[in-house]
Design a protein around this motif. Sequence first.
Motif, PDB file in Angstrom:
ATOM      1  N   TYR A  72       0.861  -1.167   0.073  1.00 19.47           N
ATOM      2  CA  TYR A  72      -0.039  -0.060   0.043  1.00 19.47           C
ATOM      3  C   TYR A  72       0.851   1.286  -0.011  1.00 19.47           C
ATOM      4  O   TYR A  72       0.401   2.260  -0.682  1.00 19.47           O
ATOM      5  CB  TYR A  72      -0.901  -0.113   1.188  1.00 19.47           C
ATOM      6  CG  TYR A  72      -2.282  -0.811   1.213  1.00 19.47           C
ATOM      7  CD1 TYR A  72      -3.394  -0.533   0.251  1.00 19.47           C
ATOM      8  CD2 TYR A  72      -2.310  -1.760   2.145  1.00 19.47           C
ATOM      9  CE1 TYR A  72      -4.316  -1.193   0.269  1.00 19.47           C
ATOM     10  CE2 TYR A  72      -3.507  -2.730   2.143  1.00 19.47           C
ATOM     11  CZ  TYR A  72      -4.522  -2.265   0.912  1.00 19.47           C
ATOM     12  OH  TYR A  72      -5.861  -3.030   0.874  1.00 19.47           O
ATOM     13  N   ARG A  73       1.746   1.265   0.943  1.00 22.47           N
ATOM     14  CA  ARG A  73       3.058   2.424   0.880  1.00 22.47           C
ATOM     15  C   ARG A  73       3.692   2.845  -0.386  1.00 22.47           C
ATOM     16  O   ARG A  73       4.039   3.602  -0.671  1.00 22.47           O
ATOM     17  CB  ARG A  73       3.922   2.399   2.179  1.00 22.47           C
ATOM     18  CG  ARG A  73       3.009   2.385   3.305  1.00 22.47           C
ATOM     19  CD  ARG A  73       3.945   2.561   4.651  1.00 22.47           C
ATOM     20  NE  ARG A  73       4.740   1.434   4.947  1.00 22.47           N
ATOM     21  CZ  ARG A  73       4.352   0.307   5.806  1.00 22.47           C
ATOM     22  NH1 ARG A  73       3.066   0.380   6.286  1.00 22.47           N
ATOM     23  NH2 ARG A  73       4.953  -0.680   6.043  1.00 22.47           N
ATOM     24  N   ALA A  74       3.825   1.448  -1.116  1.00 17.11           N
ATOM     25  CA  ALA A  74       4.415   1.610  -2.438  1.00 17.11           C
ATOM     26  C   ALA A  74       3.626   2.421  -3.366  1.00 17.11           C
ATOM     27  O   ALA A  74       4.285   2.502  -4.579  1.00 17.11           O
ATOM     28  CB  ALA A  74       5.123   0.278  -2.768  1.00 17.11           C
ATOM     29  N   CYS A  75       2.363   2.340  -3.447  1.00 21.72           N
ATOM     30  CA  CYS A  75       1.547   2.688  -4.385  1.00 21.72           C
ATOM     31  C   CYS A  75       0.858   4.089  -4.381  1.00 21.72           C
ATOM     32  O   CYS A  75       1.151   4.530  -3.204  1.00 21.72           O
ATOM     33  CB  CYS A  75       0.387   1.798  -4.789  1.00 21.72           C
ATOM     34  SG  CYS A  75       1.128  -0.002  -5.111  1.00 21.72           S
ATOM     35  N   ASP A  76       0.221   4.545  -5.289  1.00 18.37           N
ATOM     36  CA  ASP A  76      -0.427   6.004  -5.416  1.00 18.37           C
ATOM     37  C   ASP A  76      -1.809   6.044  -5.305  1.00 18.37           C
ATOM     38  O   ASP A  76      -2.324   6.920  -4.937  1.00 18.37           O
ATOM     39  CB  ASP A  76       0.367   6.795  -6.836  1.00 18.37           C
ATOM     40  CG  ASP A  76       1.767   6.479  -6.845  1.00 18.37           C
ATOM     41  OD1 ASP A  76       2.390   7.295  -6.109  1.00 18.37           O
ATOM     42  OD2 ASP A  76       2.198   5.747  -7.823  1.00 18.37           O
TER      43      ASP A  76
END
Length: 414
Positions: A289-293
């Motif tokens: 989740y933290r890797a995505c936009d």
Amino acid sequence: MRTPPERPLRVLLVCHYYPPHVGGIENVVRHEALHLARRGAEVTVLTSGSRSGTDDGSDAPGVRVVRVAAWNGAEERASVPFPVLSPRLLFAALRWARWADVVHVHDCLYMTSWAAGLAGAATRTPHVLTQHIALVEHPSALVRGVQRAVYAVAGRGLLRRAGRVLVLNSAVAAFAVEQGARPETVCHFANGVDTELFHPAGSGADRDRARERFALPKDRVLVLFVGRLVPKKGYDLLLAAAESAAGTAAGPGFDVVFVGDGHEGRAEEDRPGVHHLGALPPDALAEVYRACDVFALPSTAEGFPLTVQEAMASGLPVVTTDDPGYAPYELDRDHVTLLPRDVEAVRGALTALAGDLRARGRAGDYSRRYAVAGFAWEEHANALLRLYGDVLGGVPQTTPAGPGDRERTPAEAR
């Protein structure tokens, strides 16, 4: 109340799967078990397993997990999450229903639920039922027919006898009443989410490290999908939207990241701009989740699924189907994109967000604020304990309830 004053409340939670099996309902049950135990309740979870046995509680302190051996061929072969448990299930259900003060069953579609309902009736232990979904519009006519048969037979009795039927939205509430639930027992009750585990990336460097871990590109806007890779969840629709966007003059402007079971054997979908990570445990999922936009879930008949809550807690803009189930939550449509279940509508929304960093930032900030204010597990557990007390004390409750506030909407509670 059944509970003697000299000992803690005993709660039997019942679920068809439980971690380490990956899925939304099992994560809800695990958090309920852990937070109820932290508040002094004695908690036993009855579920399926590869073999029968009892976990020692090391994963969730204070929680006993009783697993009954099951065959999982339906999930492995047809992506239908329906474990077939051994005959020992009924004996286990009787033993632990007799031990419990209250039985809390999750969904009435599964063998674990049927056994717990029968055991509760036999031991006169009151039960609460969380009905997560209505009928699943599965592409298989056989699966749809089996669902209807189950709800008409086992489901009707479970819903009718439940002291409370907890639902996530009005569509499921109407379905529960149609299937036999007494209207005065049906309560609106949102799931919780771990807002400490699911949180936004602290910086661009944090985001880049997360992308490195999963071999995701650093120079692309990443749209995340989390769920089983089946039509109900909108997997095919999102793939089609990405393909449609790729055919425009400007290109898609985004890559799509899929997390979930079901990609095996779909090699034709491994193409540039599409990344399959498979099913992931919660810690790894939180990092994705933290890797995505952006988070996209063009699913059908789900209301407010747990993955949308996790995405909001992670500070992601959300693009999802305009389901009536979202109405009680009073989401700000300027910051949450609710749209028709249509390829071109999804493509347009994702392309617009991919090209507007400020809009993504505003929507992501709104998501995080909403999740922190409305979905904390601690208050979810407190509300469950109050609800169990009502059931055990025979106190009627006709006002739709939500964690922490029985008379206010989630928007008002913020």
